[in-house]
Design a protein around this motif. Structure first.
Motif, PDB file in Angstrom:
ATOM      1  N   ARG A 149      31.933 -46.273  19.797  1.00  0.00           N
ATOM      2  CA  ARG A 149      32.538 -45.816  21.056  1.00  0.00           C
ATOM      3  C   ARG A 149      31.659 -46.170  22.250  1.00  0.00           C
ATOM      4  NH1 ARG A 149      36.035 -41.413  22.854  1.00  0.00           N
ATOM      5  NH2 ARG A 149      36.150 -41.767  25.082  1.00  0.00           N
ATOM      6  N   LEU A 150      30.364 -45.895  22.138  1.00  0.00           N
ATOM      7  CA  LEU A 150      29.450 -46.203  23.237  1.00  0.00           C
ATOM      8  C   LEU A 150      29.408 -47.697  23.520  1.00  0.00           C
ATOM      9  CD1 LEU A 150      26.574 -43.733  22.307  1.00  0.00           C
ATOM     10  CD2 LEU A 150      27.984 -43.630  24.381  1.00  0.00           C
TER      11      LEU A 150
ATOM     12  N   VAL B 127      21.286 -43.230  19.229  1.00  0.00           N
ATOM     13  CA  VAL B 127      22.076 -42.372  18.353  1.00  0.00           C
ATOM     14  C   VAL B 127      21.267 -42.078  17.100  1.00  0.00           C
ATOM     15  CG1 VAL B 127      24.231 -42.107  17.081  1.00  0.00           C
ATOM     16  CG2 VAL B 127      24.218 -43.358  19.252  1.00  0.00           C
TER      17      VAL B 127
ATOM     18  N   VAL C 255      23.174 -49.770  22.681  1.00  0.00           N
ATOM     19  CA  VAL C 255      22.958 -48.666  21.748  1.00  0.00           C
ATOM     20  C   VAL C 255      21.863 -48.993  20.743  1.00  0.00           C
ATOM     21  CG1 VAL C 255      24.072 -47.082  20.128  1.00  0.00           C
ATOM     22  CG2 VAL C 255      25.430 -48.146  21.955  1.00  0.00           C
TER      23      VAL C 255
ATOM     24  N   ILE D 290      29.887 -39.770  11.707  1.00  0.00           N
ATOM     25  CA  ILE D 290      29.963 -39.399  13.120  1.00  0.00           C
ATOM     26  C   ILE D 290      29.101 -40.337  13.950  1.00  0.00           C
ATOM     27  CG2 ILE D 290      29.377 -37.615  14.817  1.00  0.00           C
ATOM     28  CD1 ILE D 290      30.101 -35.547  12.632  1.00  0.00           C
ATOM     29  N   GLY D 291      27.902 -40.630  13.458  1.00  0.00           N
ATOM     30  CA  GLY D 291      27.011 -41.541  14.181  1.00  0.00           C
ATOM     31  C   GLY D 291      27.612 -42.928  14.335  1.00  0.00           C
ATOM     32  N   ARG D 292      28.218 -43.438  13.253  1.00  0.00           N
ATOM     33  CA  ARG D 292      28.837 -44.764  13.276  1.00  0.00           C
ATOM     34  C   ARG D 292      29.951 -44.808  14.321  1.00  0.00           C
ATOM     35  NH1 ARG D 292      29.289 -48.665   9.002  1.00  0.00           N
ATOM     36  NH2 ARG D 292      28.173 -47.150   7.736  1.00  0.00           N
ATOM     37  N   ALA D 293      30.784 -43.768  14.355  1.00  0.00           N
ATOM     38  CA  ALA D 293      31.884 -43.704  15.323  1.00  0.00           C
ATOM     39  C   ALA D 293      31.342 -43.623  16.754  1.00  0.00           C
ATOM     40  CB  ALA D 293      32.785 -42.514  15.023  1.00  0.00           C
ATOM     41  N   LEU D 294      30.273 -42.860  16.940  1.00  0.00           N
ATOM     42  CA  LEU D 294      29.686 -42.715  18.266  1.00  0.00           C
ATOM     43  C   LEU D 294      29.081 -44.036  18.744  1.00  0.00           C
ATOM     44  CD1 LEU D 294      28.980 -40.941  20.661  1.00  0.00           C
ATOM     45  CD2 LEU D 294      26.938 -40.192  19.415  1.00  0.00           C
TER      46      LEU D 294
ATOM     47  N   SER E 262      23.813 -37.032  16.250  1.00  0.00           N
ATOM     48  CA  SER E 262      25.053 -36.681  15.565  1.00  0.00           C
ATOM     49  C   SER E 262      24.763 -35.975  14.261  1.00  0.00           C
ATOM     50  CB  SER E 262      25.869 -37.940  15.298  1.00  0.00           C
ATOM     51  OG  SER E 262      25.132 -38.871  14.548  1.00  0.00           O
TER      52      SER E 262
ATOM     53  N   ALA F 144      21.916 -39.233  21.851  1.00  0.00           N
ATOM     54  CA  ALA F 144      22.985 -38.546  21.138  1.00  0.00           C
ATOM     55  C   ALA F 144      22.529 -38.306  19.713  1.00  0.00           C
ATOM     56  CB  ALA F 144      24.262 -39.385  21.150  1.00  0.00           C
TER      57      ALA F 144
ATOM     58  N   GLY G  66      22.247 -42.625  12.637  1.00  0.00           N
ATOM     59  CA  GLY G  66      23.254 -43.378  13.344  1.00  0.00           C
ATOM     60  C   GLY G  66      24.209 -44.097  12.413  1.00  0.00           C
TER      61      GLY G  66
END
Length: 95
Positions: free
Chosen positions: A30-31, A10, A38, A23-27, A95, A93, A19
Motif C-alpha cells: 500500500r505504501l 515497516v 519503503v 499485515i506487513g506485506r499488505a502495508l 505491524s 509502521a 514486514g
C-alpha cells in the motif's frame, strides 16, 4: 496522509515476524503504491527480500529489505532507526 516521497519503515507483525507477515506485506504494498520509499524489516532476511522483490515488481525501486531483530536495543538496526527518526519525512509502521 500523503506519503509520496517519504520513507516508511515497516517492522513487526506475524507470519515472517515482520514486514514479511500478512499485515506487513499488505502495508508495504500500500505504501509503495502511494509513492513512499519503503524499508521492509523482518527477522527473516529471506522473507524481507521476497516481499521487497514482489512489491518492486509492481512498483520498481520502491522498497529495500533489511534482515533485522528490531527487539534488540543494542543492534545496528536500532541505532540506524534512531538516526532515521531524526528526519521529519520518515514514517515508522509496526505491524
Amino acid at each position: 496522509m500523503n506519503v509520496a516521497q517519504r520513507v516508511a519503515i515497516v517492522t513487526g507483525g506475524g507470519g515472517g515476524g515482520g514486514g514479511g507477515g500478512g499485515i506487513g506485506r499488505a502495508l508495504v504494498a500500500r505504501l509503495a503504491r502511494e509513492g513512499a520509499r519503503v524499508v521492509v524489516a523482518d527477522l527473516d532476511a529471506d522473507t524481507a527480500r521476497a516481499v521487497s522483490a514482489s512489491v518492486n515488481a509492481d512498483h520498481p525501486g520502491s522498497t529495500v529489505s533489511a534482515g533485522a531483530d528490531v527487539s534488540d536495543k543494542g543492534s545496528d538496526y536500532d541505532r540506524w532507526l534512531r538516526g532515521m527518526r531524526r528526519y521529519q519525512n520518515s514514517l515508522l509502521a509496526q505491524s
